[in-house]
Scaffold this active site. Structure first.
Site, short mmCIF file in Angstrom:
data_model
loop_
_atom_site.label_atom_id
_atom_site.label_comp_id
_atom_site.label_asym_id
_atom_site.label_seq_id
_atom_site.Cartn_x
_atom_site.Cartn_y
_atom_site.Cartn_z
N LYS A 114 -9.57 -14.48 8.43
CA LYS A 114 -9.51 -14.85 9.85
C LYS A 114 -10.26 -13.86 10.72
O LYS A 114 -9.87 -12.70 10.84
CB LYS A 114 -8.04 -14.92 10.32
CG LYS A 114 -7.27 -16.06 9.71
CD LYS A 114 -7.74 -17.38 10.30
CE LYS A 114 -7.14 -18.54 9.50
NZ LYS A 114 -7.69 -19.83 9.92
N HIS B 290 15.92 -37.32 36.72
CA HIS B 290 15.23 -36.87 35.51
C HIS B 290 16.13 -36.81 34.28
O HIS B 290 15.74 -36.23 33.27
CB HIS B 290 14.58 -35.51 35.76
CG HIS B 290 13.60 -35.53 36.90
ND1 HIS B 290 12.45 -36.31 36.89
CD2 HIS B 290 13.62 -34.92 38.10
CE1 HIS B 290 11.80 -36.15 38.02
NE2 HIS B 290 12.48 -35.31 38.78
N ARG C 253 9.10 -33.30 33.66
CA ARG C 253 7.69 -33.56 33.34
C ARG C 253 7.51 -34.50 32.16
O ARG C 253 6.40 -34.94 31.87
CB ARG C 253 6.97 -32.23 33.09
CG ARG C 253 6.95 -31.39 34.37
CD ARG C 253 6.24 -30.08 34.17
NE ARG C 253 4.82 -30.28 33.86
CZ ARG C 253 3.97 -29.28 33.64
NH1 ARG C 253 4.42 -28.04 33.66
NH2 ARG C 253 2.71 -29.51 33.38
N PRO D 201 10.52 -23.83 27.46
CA PRO D 201 11.53 -23.28 26.53
C PRO D 201 10.86 -22.75 25.27
O PRO D 201 10.04 -23.43 24.66
CB PRO D 201 12.41 -24.49 26.21
CG PRO D 201 12.15 -25.48 27.29
CD PRO D 201 10.74 -25.25 27.73
N GLU D 202 11.20 -21.52 24.90
CA GLU D 202 10.64 -20.90 23.71
C GLU D 202 11.69 -20.92 22.60
O GLU D 202 12.84 -21.31 22.81
CB GLU D 202 10.21 -19.46 24.02
CG GLU D 202 9.07 -19.37 25.02
CD GLU D 202 7.74 -19.82 24.41
OE1 GLU D 202 7.66 -19.94 23.17
OE2 GLU D 202 6.80 -20.05 25.19
#
Ligand SMILES: [Zn+2]
Length: 269
Positions: free
Chosen positions: A150, A90, A109, A2-3
């Site tokens: 950077k 789950h 998971r 999930p983002e």
């Protein structure tokens, strides 16, 4: 995984069902997630729910004396049940509310997190995070200032949570395409104009994804609903060997910091 857009869509889908209700109790069937589920959560009873907010990919359930911080990890999802339904293998956590609704957490998971925090500014998972991508704090001036020293490639840099949160791998490739910036470019070499284009692209790509997520809300609300991963129009991600939708040149893929990257060699410089 999930983002940020999926988490924001989850928040918008869940909030109307639970904010303003009372959390009666929590059922924790499997406390061993990424970290153990905070003991405080199992002890909650009759707590008014004040708010449901989001910071990066964390959901923050605001109660009178603290916050439940929820992260979906790799495979977690949240559903609203309208009535009790036997938990499956789950289904690790339930929150039961005064209106009969149940917020059920499913995570095969078990990389997700359920943490308790009385002071969000002290939270070990939140305190080092950079600005929200859709906030005004994330702008070209911020990007240039943070990028000045950077020497790394711009692709992994915009995925760094200390610069900005919520730019996952797909969104990084898509934003760089939209900004016309090659993913191999050195972060410190971005011009003012490029920085402006990149910031705008990141916001646009994420905003569009959140809006598309709105169309999956109906599925989300069904008790057997599927997770809200959005089928969205992708310009480069996953399209190696296919023609660029802008110029017809074949899309190339490579790797940056162990993550697959896609770009158009003609449109991105
Ligand atoms: Zn192209």
């Amino acid at each position: 995984m999930p983002e940020l857009p999926e988490v924001e869509t989850s928040r918008r889908g869940i909030a109307p069902h639970i904010v303003g209700e009372t959390l009666l109790y929590a059922v924790v069937r499997h406390p061993q997630l990424r970290w153990p589920v905070s003991e405080e959560i199992t002890q909650l009873s009759d707590e008014p729910v004040i708010s449901l907010e989001r910071r990066a990919k964390y959901l923050l359930l605001g109660l009178r004396h603290g916050w439940i911080i929820i992260h979906l990890g790799m495979s977690g999802r949240l559903r609203i049940l309208s009535e009790e339904k036997a938990p499956e293998k789950h289904d690790h956590v339930d929150l039961v509310f005064s209106n009969g609704k149940i917020l059920r957490y499913t995570d095969p998971r078990r990389f997700g997190a359920w943490l308790w925090e009385t002071d969000l500014t002290q939270s070990r998972v939140l305190r080092h995070l950079g600005p929200e991508p859709l906030s005004d704090t994330f702008n070209a001036a911020w990007l240039m200032q943070k990028s000045a020293t950077k020497k790394i490639a711009v692709k992994p840099w915009i995925m760094d949570n200390k610069l900005v949160v919520g730019v996952g791998n797909i969104y990084a490739s898509e934003s760089l395409f939209q900004a016309g910036i090659h993913p191999d470019r050195t972060a410190s070499g971005l011009t003012q104009q490029e920085s402006e284009r990149l910031v705008t692209s990141i916001k646009t790509v994420l905003q569009r994804s959140i809006e598309q997520g709105g169309t999956t809300l109906r599925d989300f609300l069904q008790s057997d609903g599927k997770p809200g991963y959005f089928a969205q129009q992708l310009n480069v991600y996953g399209r190696a060997g296919e023609p660029c939708l802008q110029c017809g040149t074949l899309i190339i893929s490579g790797r940056h910091a162990q993550r697959s990257t896609f770009w158009c060699p003609h449109c991105q410089h």
